[in-house]
Motif scaffolding. Structure first.
Motif, PDB file in Angstrom:
ATOM      1  N   LEU A 217     -39.844 -19.883  -0.055  1.00  0.00           N
ATOM      2  CA  LEU A 217     -39.751 -18.436  -0.082  1.00  0.00           C
ATOM      3  C   LEU A 217     -39.343 -17.990  -1.577  1.00  0.00           C
ATOM      4  CD1 LEU A 217     -39.063 -15.614   1.129  1.00  0.00           C
ATOM      5  CD2 LEU A 217     -37.056 -16.506   2.027  1.00  0.00           C
ATOM      6  N   LEU A 218     -38.511 -18.872  -2.267  1.00  0.00           N
ATOM      7  CA  LEU A 218     -38.222 -18.591  -3.634  1.00  0.00           C
ATOM      8  C   LEU A 218     -39.537 -18.522  -4.495  1.00  0.00           C
ATOM      9  CD1 LEU A 218     -35.775 -18.457  -6.015  1.00  0.00           C
ATOM     10  CD2 LEU A 218     -36.562 -20.813  -6.367  1.00  0.00           C
ATOM     11  N   PHE A 219     -40.469 -19.540  -4.295  1.00  0.00           N
ATOM     12  CA  PHE A 219     -41.628 -19.465  -5.154  1.00  0.00           C
ATOM     13  C   PHE A 219     -42.514 -18.388  -4.684  1.00  0.00           C
ATOM     14  CE2 PHE A 219     -46.234 -20.305  -4.915  1.00  0.00           C
ATOM     15  CZ  PHE A 219     -46.635 -21.218  -6.130  1.00  0.00           C
ATOM     16  N   SER A 220     -42.428 -17.966  -3.363  1.00  0.00           N
ATOM     17  CA  SER A 220     -43.343 -16.627  -3.202  1.00  0.00           C
ATOM     18  C   SER A 220     -42.597 -15.378  -3.647  1.00  0.00           C
ATOM     19  CB  SER A 220     -43.468 -16.605  -1.709  1.00  0.00           C
ATOM     20  OG  SER A 220     -44.274 -15.428  -1.188  1.00  0.00           O
ATOM     21  N   ALA A 221     -41.500 -15.248  -3.588  1.00  0.00           N
ATOM     22  CA  ALA A 221     -40.701 -14.076  -4.195  1.00  0.00           C
ATOM     23  C   ALA A 221     -41.034 -13.968  -5.665  1.00  0.00           C
ATOM     24  CB  ALA A 221     -39.252 -14.088  -3.949  1.00  0.00           C
ATOM     25  N   LYS A 222     -40.977 -15.241  -6.598  1.00  0.00           N
ATOM     26  CA  LYS A 222     -41.304 -15.202  -7.839  1.00  0.00           C
ATOM     27  C   LYS A 222     -42.813 -14.810  -8.083  1.00  0.00           C
ATOM     28  CE  LYS A 222     -37.413 -17.792 -10.081  1.00  0.00           C
ATOM     29  NZ  LYS A 222     -37.123 -18.816 -10.988  1.00  0.00           N
TER      30      LYS A 222
ATOM     31  N   VAL B  72     -40.218 -24.356 -10.751  1.00  0.00           N
ATOM     32  CA  VAL B  72     -39.929 -23.067 -10.642  1.00  0.00           C
ATOM     33  C   VAL B  72     -38.596 -22.574 -10.517  1.00  0.00           C
ATOM     34  CG1 VAL B  72     -42.307 -23.475  -9.558  1.00  0.00           C
ATOM     35  CG2 VAL B  72     -40.186 -23.187  -8.232  1.00  0.00           C
ATOM     36  N   ALA B  73     -37.517 -23.301 -10.388  1.00  0.00           N
ATOM     37  CA  ALA B  73     -36.359 -22.701  -9.850  1.00  0.00           C
ATOM     38  C   ALA B  73     -35.309 -23.083 -11.138  1.00  0.00           C
ATOM     39  CB  ALA B  73     -35.859 -23.312  -8.690  1.00  0.00           C
ATOM     40  N   LEU B  74     -34.646 -22.200 -11.355  1.00  0.00           N
ATOM     41  CA  LEU B  74     -33.328 -22.417 -12.202  1.00  0.00           C
ATOM     42  C   LEU B  74     -32.177 -23.370 -11.581  1.00  0.00           C
ATOM     43  CD1 LEU B  74     -32.918 -18.812 -13.660  1.00  0.00           C
ATOM     44  CD2 LEU B  74     -33.601 -20.706 -14.969  1.00  0.00           C
ATOM     45  N   PRO B  75     -31.571 -24.364 -12.342  1.00  0.00           N
ATOM     46  CA  PRO B  75     -30.678 -25.072 -11.513  1.00  0.00           C
ATOM     47  C   PRO B  75     -29.886 -24.010 -10.600  1.00  0.00           C
ATOM     48  CG  PRO B  75     -30.743 -25.614 -13.807  1.00  0.00           C
ATOM     49  CD  PRO B  75     -31.692 -24.468 -13.791  1.00  0.00           C
ATOM     50  N   ARG B  76     -29.194 -22.912 -10.972  1.00  0.00           N
ATOM     51  CA  ARG B  76     -28.373 -22.165 -10.246  1.00  0.00           C
ATOM     52  C   ARG B  76     -29.169 -21.558  -8.812  1.00  0.00           C
ATOM     53  NH1 ARG B  76     -28.501 -19.637 -15.247  1.00  0.00           N
ATOM     54  NH2 ARG B  76     -29.754 -17.760 -15.480  1.00  0.00           N
ATOM     55  N   GLU B  77     -30.404 -21.544  -9.179  1.00  0.00           N
ATOM     56  CA  GLU B  77     -31.592 -20.853  -8.023  1.00  0.00           C
ATOM     57  C   GLU B  77     -31.425 -21.976  -7.048  1.00  0.00           C
ATOM     58  OE1 GLU B  77     -34.313 -17.795  -9.876  1.00  0.00           O
ATOM     59  OE2 GLU B  77     -34.764 -19.939 -10.218  1.00  0.00           O
TER      60      GLU B  77
ATOM     61  N   ALA C 260     -43.873 -23.687   4.779  1.00  0.00           N
ATOM     62  CA  ALA C 260     -43.758 -25.236   4.623  1.00  0.00           C
ATOM     63  C   ALA C 260     -43.032 -25.325   3.443  1.00  0.00           C
ATOM     64  CB  ALA C 260     -44.967 -25.742   4.937  1.00  0.00           C
ATOM     65  N   PRO C 261     -42.448 -26.665   3.372  1.00  0.00           N
ATOM     66  CA  PRO C 261     -41.587 -27.203   2.032  1.00  0.00           C
ATOM     67  C   PRO C 261     -42.841 -27.070   0.995  1.00  0.00           C
ATOM     68  CG  PRO C 261     -41.183 -28.460   3.813  1.00  0.00           C
ATOM     69  CD  PRO C 261     -42.282 -27.655   4.341  1.00  0.00           C
ATOM     70  N   LEU C 262     -42.395 -26.792  -0.235  1.00  0.00           N
ATOM     71  CA  LEU C 262     -43.009 -27.142  -1.523  1.00  0.00           C
ATOM     72  C   LEU C 262     -43.458 -28.486  -1.673  1.00  0.00           C
ATOM     73  CD1 LEU C 262     -41.264 -24.760  -4.164  1.00  0.00           C
ATOM     74  CD2 LEU C 262     -43.392 -24.405  -3.112  1.00  0.00           C
ATOM     75  N   PRO C 263     -44.364 -28.780  -2.409  1.00  0.00           N
ATOM     76  CA  PRO C 263     -44.679 -30.267  -2.547  1.00  0.00           C
ATOM     77  C   PRO C 263     -43.597 -30.951  -3.224  1.00  0.00           C
ATOM     78  CG  PRO C 263     -46.525 -28.861  -2.923  1.00  0.00           C
ATOM     79  CD  PRO C 263     -45.595 -27.957  -2.651  1.00  0.00           C
ATOM     80  N   LYS C 264     -43.400 -32.086  -3.299  1.00  0.00           N
ATOM     81  CA  LYS C 264     -42.357 -32.893  -3.956  1.00  0.00           C
ATOM     82  C   LYS C 264     -42.527 -32.744  -5.413  1.00  0.00           C
ATOM     83  CE  LYS C 264     -40.147 -37.534  -4.017  1.00  0.00           C
ATOM     84  NZ  LYS C 264     -40.241 -38.838  -3.768  1.00  0.00           N
TER      85      LYS C 264
END
Length: 225
Positions: free
Chosen positions: A145-150, A121-126, A111-115
């Motif tokens: 998915l990015l959050f989980s991978a990190k 958690v993400a760099l601008p380029r990510e 599901a989407p990350l909370p607003k």
């Protein structure tokens, strides 16, 4: 879900729903739950039931799994491993330390990350890259998915360093397998000095991801060589 993401030397056991939530605990583990709310008790117990089943598959006598520094699980000598739990799912993955230097697993609701969380958690380029991926494959929640991978990267990093790794200290690139829409891989380039494993210095982590049954799962392994 988890086992298919890891090398064949790794044993992974997973549970859905309340499976394993009433399994017996060792006294040392039970002592940690004196003030735990029911949800915490269920998750704690179920994931340790998975860990003990994994030990059994490896031919290792069952042992308590206690939290060490920063809450990371302390495994019996000769083993490396990782655990994860979220609503309705938990898993443990174990390997003989002679076969892998480290590993990390994570599962999250698909599901989407909370607003507001993505920017922390993400760099601008990510964020820009997953924005492009979302346009191509909108059925995948790339932010989650990015959050989980990190999270998987951190769990593999910590046993090698004993140090915190901030979300902004690794640049993670996600990709899909050719012809696939629900699975792929990732590469996390470290932006801080990496740990030494044998004769090499680790400057990146790689791993795999998949989605299914309302979940996103990620896993990474660090070889010795």
């Amino acid at each position: 879900m988890i086992e298919e993401l890891l090398p064949q030397t790794v044993v992974a056991v997973e549970a859905y729903g309340d499976e394993g939530a009433d399994a017996p605990l060792y006294p040392e583990e039970e002592a940690l739950l004196k003030r735990a709310v029911p949800k915490r008790r269920r998750e704690f117990t179920a994931v340790r039931a998975c860990a003990r089943r994994a030990m059994d598959k490896l031919g290792v006598p069952a042992r308590p799994v206690l939290p060490g520094e920063r809450g990371a699980p302390v495994w019996p000598d000769g083993l490396a491993g990782s655990m994860t739990h979220c609503q309705g799912y938990c898993a443990a993955a174990l390997v003989r330390a002679a076969d892998l230097a480290s590993l990390g697993i994570d599962a999250e609701p698909h599901a989407p990350l909370p607003k507001g969380v993505l920017s922390s958690v993400a760099l601008p380029r990510e964020a820009a890259r997953i924005g492009g991926l979302a346009e191509e494959l909108p059925a995948v929640h790339w932010d989650r998915l990015l959050f989980s991978a990190k999270e998987s990267v951190y769990k593999a990093w910590f046993p090698l360093t004993g140090k915190w790794l901030d979300f902004m200290e690794a640049d993670l690139d996600l990709f899909t397998d050719p012809g696939e829409r629900t699975r792929g891989g990732f590469r996390a380039t470290l932006l801080v000095p990496g740990p030494r494993v044998g004769a090499r210095v680790v400057d990146h982590f790689t791993g795999r991801w998949t989605t299914g049954r309302g979940l996103v799962a990620t896993a990474g392994a660090v070889p010795h060589g």
